[in-house]
Design a protein around this motif. Structure first.
Motif, PDB file in Angstrom:
ATOM      1  N   ASN A 260     -27.724  53.666  -8.802  1.00  0.00           N
ATOM      2  CA  ASN A 260     -27.255  54.393  -9.976  1.00  0.00           C
ATOM      3  C   ASN A 260     -25.819  54.859  -9.822  1.00  0.00           C
ATOM      4  N   TYR A 261     -25.367  54.948  -8.586  1.00  0.00           N
ATOM      5  CA  TYR A 261     -24.009  55.397  -8.321  1.00  0.00           C
ATOM      6  C   TYR A 261     -23.204  54.285  -7.646  1.00  0.00           C
ATOM      7  N   SER A 262     -23.614  53.038  -7.875  1.00  0.00           N
ATOM      8  CA  SER A 262     -23.042  51.919  -7.128  1.00  0.00           C
ATOM      9  C   SER A 262     -21.598  51.636  -7.501  1.00  0.00           C
ATOM     10  N   ALA A 263     -21.102  52.200  -8.602  1.00  0.00           N
ATOM     11  CA  ALA A 263     -19.678  52.018  -8.921  1.00  0.00           C
ATOM     12  C   ALA A 263     -18.812  52.563  -7.803  1.00  0.00           C
ATOM     13  N   GLN A 264     -19.357  53.550  -7.061  1.00  0.00           N
ATOM     14  CA  GLN A 264     -18.593  54.113  -5.959  1.00  0.00           C
ATOM     15  C   GLN A 264     -18.841  53.364  -4.651  1.00  0.00           C
ATOM     16  N   ASN A 265     -19.788  52.418  -4.660  1.00  0.00           N
ATOM     17  CA  ASN A 265     -20.190  51.780  -3.410  1.00  0.00           C
ATOM     18  C   ASN A 265     -19.985  50.273  -3.427  1.00  0.00           C
ATOM     19  N   SER A 266     -19.369  49.752  -4.470  1.00  0.00           N
ATOM     20  CA  SER A 266     -19.370  48.309  -4.652  1.00  0.00           C
ATOM     21  C   SER A 266     -18.057  47.650  -4.271  1.00  0.00           C
ATOM     22  N   GLY A 267     -17.165  48.402  -3.627  1.00  0.00           N
ATOM     23  CA  GLY A 267     -15.911  47.790  -3.228  1.00  0.00           C
ATOM     24  C   GLY A 267     -14.885  47.834  -4.346  1.00  0.00           C
ATOM     25  N   SER A 268     -13.894  46.999  -4.221  1.00  0.00           N
ATOM     26  CA  SER A 268     -12.736  47.091  -5.094  1.00  0.00           C
ATOM     27  C   SER A 268     -12.985  46.467  -6.458  1.00  0.00           C
ATOM     28  N   SER A 269     -12.405  47.098  -7.475  1.00  0.00           N
ATOM     29  CA  SER A 269     -12.353  46.485  -8.798  1.00  0.00           C
ATOM     30  C   SER A 269     -10.917  46.118  -9.153  1.00  0.00           C
ATOM     31  N   SER A 270     -10.042  46.143  -8.153  1.00  0.00           N
ATOM     32  CA  SER A 270      -8.664  45.725  -8.356  1.00  0.00           C
ATOM     33  C   SER A 270      -8.544  44.229  -8.092  1.00  0.00           C
ATOM     34  N   LEU A 271      -7.464  43.641  -8.568  1.00  0.00           N
ATOM     35  CA  LEU A 271      -7.264  42.200  -8.426  1.00  0.00           C
ATOM     36  C   LEU A 271      -6.544  41.877  -7.127  1.00  0.00           C
ATOM     37  N   ASN A 272      -6.944  40.754  -6.514  1.00  0.00           N
ATOM     38  CA  ASN A 272      -6.265  40.331  -5.298  1.00  0.00           C
ATOM     39  C   ASN A 272      -5.131  39.358  -5.634  1.00  0.00           C
ATOM     40  N   GLY A 273      -4.474  38.850  -4.601  1.00  0.00           N
ATOM     41  CA  GLY A 273      -3.303  37.997  -4.799  1.00  0.00           C
ATOM     42  C   GLY A 273      -3.551  36.759  -5.629  1.00  0.00           C
ATOM     43  N   PRO A 274      -4.538  35.900  -5.264  1.00  0.00           N
ATOM     44  CA  PRO A 274      -4.795  34.701  -6.059  1.00  0.00           C
ATOM     45  C   PRO A 274      -5.152  35.009  -7.511  1.00  0.00           C
ATOM     46  N   GLU A 275      -5.880  36.105  -7.731  1.00  0.00           N
ATOM     47  CA  GLU A 275      -6.262  36.456  -9.098  1.00  0.00           C
ATOM     48  C   GLU A 275      -5.034  36.861  -9.910  1.00  0.00           C
ATOM     49  N   ARG A 276      -4.159  37.644  -9.309  1.00  0.00           N
ATOM     50  CA  ARG A 276      -2.935  38.017 -10.016  1.00  0.00           C
ATOM     51  C   ARG A 276      -2.054  36.797 -10.267  1.00  0.00           C
ATOM     52  N   SER A 277      -2.030  35.859  -9.315  1.00  0.00           N
ATOM     53  CA  SER A 277      -1.238  34.634  -9.492  1.00  0.00           C
ATOM     54  C   SER A 277      -1.770  33.811 -10.651  1.00  0.00           C
ATOM     55  N   LEU A 490      -8.971  28.838  -8.949  1.00  0.00           N
ATOM     56  CA  LEU A 490      -8.473  30.178  -9.203  1.00  0.00           C
ATOM     57  C   LEU A 490      -9.188  30.818 -10.378  1.00  0.00           C
ATOM     58  N   ARG A 491      -9.424  30.010 -11.430  1.00  0.00           N
ATOM     59  CA  ARG A 491     -10.116  30.556 -12.594  1.00  0.00           C
ATOM     60  C   ARG A 491     -11.533  30.953 -12.228  1.00  0.00           C
ATOM     61  N   LYS A 492     -12.182  30.129 -11.392  1.00  0.00           N
ATOM     62  CA  LYS A 492     -13.548  30.437 -10.960  1.00  0.00           C
ATOM     63  C   LYS A 492     -13.565  31.717 -10.139  1.00  0.00           C
ATOM     64  N   GLN A 493     -12.580  31.855  -9.229  1.00  0.00           N
ATOM     65  CA  GLN A 493     -12.516  33.056  -8.400  1.00  0.00           C
ATOM     66  C   GLN A 493     -12.294  34.284  -9.265  1.00  0.00           C
ATOM     67  N   PHE A 494     -11.441  34.140 -10.274  1.00  0.00           N
ATOM     68  CA  PHE A 494     -11.179  35.272 -11.150  1.00  0.00           C
ATOM     69  C   PHE A 494     -12.425  35.649 -11.930  1.00  0.00           C
ATOM     70  N   LEU A 495     -13.157  34.646 -12.423  1.00  0.00           N
ATOM     71  CA  LEU A 495     -14.395  34.917 -13.155  1.00  0.00           C
ATOM     72  C   LEU A 495     -15.381  35.668 -12.281  1.00  0.00           C
ATOM     73  N   LEU A 496     -15.557  35.167 -11.040  1.00  0.00           N
ATOM     74  CA  LEU A 496     -16.530  35.784 -10.150  1.00  0.00           C
ATOM     75  C   LEU A 496     -16.142  37.211  -9.821  1.00  0.00           C
TER      76      LEU A 496
END
Length: 552
Positions: A260-277, A490-496
């Protein structure tokens, strides 16, 4: 309909009633035993409250409290004789000193060690297991490659006197890593130091996390327990009995309350290098295809924009990541799949989530956007017989492949449109249409369901987002083919990442599940519903009115 389905339906309802009864009994039974017993004294239990531990223990004592650790404490108190909590704030080190001195009575989430066991009593069974990671910012592509040697010479933050620090520092030593350590009190303070570039990485467990930190290296794990001073065996006896009672009702309780509080436990929701590229190469834009005419999920409004509950996906992509979302409406999955394969759209939704079908058709599917209940709209009084002959359309959420998987003994006929499918139902060519329960009202606004039986099924299905995944052949030369495959990867990685990640996963996309307040299947009537066990509503006196005729 095969007997197994009937048996499964009965078992589902029986389990639902039994679990509901256990939940009710487990809630009300302690009250007469403890509160109503005039000889039962109230036990004030001084419990340690960790500051700066968002997700685990949120809030300040005296104000509103929450978090999965708080919920577990509350549930525990429902099974313990006369417990009443008094919350004492402090850092982990301060609270552990107070616990050993008997100045507080209880600490949750404590790892066992022989040294601690000399001064404290631990619960017989663990609360759960925590995993330890080295976290860093998502843009640290050098660390994302998985090579521990990339940590050489970095500054790493840690909390003092906690198990993850001992385990993490030992792991770094074993890997031959030389680094500079910097101490911080509290998990949130540690992640703030990472966000402010005071440190390059931090050692932390998975109890709390940060949307701006990615777990880069797993360094170990340990079970954690409730702990009390050795002077309070009475409390530990209560705790052990309560934990056994909780496990009897729900063995996976702690996993569920943490989720129920997994938003704090699920790791990053920021984009990494390949996703930003990938985004930069595509003008920070995603083109999203969807099926129209499927409210309450999605539809094309008069302004050619997506409306419905899934529109929040586009909103979250824009608000969370600043991504421009273009939407394209389609009338059929065939047309949408063709556009996806030609890369005129980047992703498609919503689709029935099935890994085998995804592999056969060469697509990548996201995690579930939500689980939807299913309702059978059928013409006869025998549901099992009617489910032998099912109609669907090319634009159905629950399409032919899904229906053949859910009902392998049924004959499933695909029609070009909803009108044709309901016409087949009216004429008796088909005996049943299976639809998401939350769409029954919308369907009833267009088609007269008054003379149909509408029964909720025990079966459910999940919706997801698709991306095309087939390997593209090199066109013209090897380098061109390489770039094409790289673009798809890259598109697949971004989707995932984006659709799987907490930025979307916890966007509260409302896939509504109507009438889930009882365990019985329901017959729906436009505007209201009726439990099936109460019997069918009286038929209309309009004897000449044909079944399932379209409302003009």
């Amino acid at each position: 309909m095969r007997a197994a389905v009937v048996l499964r339906s009965v078992i589902y309802r029986t389990l639902a009633v039994a679990l509901a009864a256990l939940a009710v009994l487990s809630t009300i039974m302690p009250a007469p035993a403890f509160a109503a017993d005039s000889d039962q004294s109230v036990k004030t239990v001084r419990v340690g409250w960790l500051v700066n531990n968002e997700g685990f223990q949120d809030g300040t004592p005296g104000e509103r409290l929450s978090g999965w650790g708080y919920e577990y404490l509350q549930t525990l108190s429902y099974y313990t004789p006369g417990w009443r909590y008094e919350y004492v704030s402090g850092t982990f080190t301060e609270l552990m000193d107070m616990l050993e001195a008997g100045e507080i009575d209880l600490m949750p989430n404590i790892s066992y060690s022989e040294e601690r066991a000399q001064k404290l009593l631990f619960s017989s069974n663990p609360e759960g297991t925590e995993r330890y990671y080295i976290y860093a910012k998502p843009d640290r592509d050098d660390l994302a490659k998985g090579d521990p040697q990339a940590l050489q010479g970095l500054t790493i933050g840690y909390n003092p006197d906690v198990m993850q620090t001992f385990v993490g520092q030992q792991w770094l030593t074993n890997e031959g890593i030389t680094c500079t350590y910097r101490e911080y009190d509290g998990g949130s303070v540690l992640f703030d130091a990472l966000a402010n570039d005071e440190v390059d990485a931090v050692i932390m467990n998975d109890t709390i996390s940060s949307p701006d930190a990615s777990p880069m290296f797993y360094v170990g794990s340990s079970d954690y327990y409730f702990a009390v001073p050795k002077s309070r065996p009475d409390l530990m006896n209560d705790i052990n009995a309560a934990m056994t009672s909780i496990a009897r009702v729900n063995p996976r309780y702690i996993d569920e309350v943490k989720s129920n509080y997994s938003a704090q436990n699920s790791g990053s929701s920021s984009l990494n290098g390949p996703e930003r590229s990938w985004l930069k190469a595509n003008n920070n834009t995603i083109t999203l295809g969807y099926i129209t005419g499927k409210l309450p999920y999605c539809n094309e409004d008069e302004g050619s924009k997506i409306e419905g509950s899934l529109a929040s996906l586009a909103t979250t992509l824009h608000d969370k990541f600043g991504i421009t979302v273009k939407t394209v409406a389609f009338d059929s999955y065939k047309m949408m799949s063709k556009a996806l394969s030609k890369e005129s759209i980047d992703v498609a939704l919503p689709v029935y989530r099935d890994y085998w079908f995804a592999e056969q058709t060469g697509v990548v599917q996201s995690i579930s956007l939500g689980t939807i209940s299913l309702t059978a709209i059928h013409t006869g009084s025998n549901l099992n017989k009617d489910l032998q002959n099912i109609a669907c359309t090319k634009s159905s959420f629950v399409n032919k492949n899904a229906l053949e998987s859910l009902f392998p003994a049924a004959t499933v006929t695909e029609y070009q449109s909803d009108d044709e499918a309901f016409d087949a139902l009216r004429k008796g060519t088909a005996h049943c249409i299976v639809a998401p329960s939350s769409r029954v009202k919308t369907i009833g606004d267009r088609y007269d369901l008054e003379d149909c039986e509408t029964t909720e099924l025990p079966d459910t299905c999940e919706l997801s987002v698709l991306d095309f995944a087939r390997k593209t052949r090199a066109v013209g030369n090897h380098q061109q083919g390489h770039h094409q495959c790289r673009r798809i990867a890259l598109r697949k990685q971004f989707l995932l990442h984006v659709v799987h990640g907490p930025g979307i996963q916890h966007a509260s996309i409302p896939l509504s599940q109507p009438h889930r307040h009882c365990s019985y299947p329901h017959r729906y009537v436009v505007g209201r519903h009726r439990p099936a066990h109460l019997g069918a509503r009286a038929r209309s006196n309009r004897a000449q009115k044909s079944r399932c005729c379209q409302r003009r």
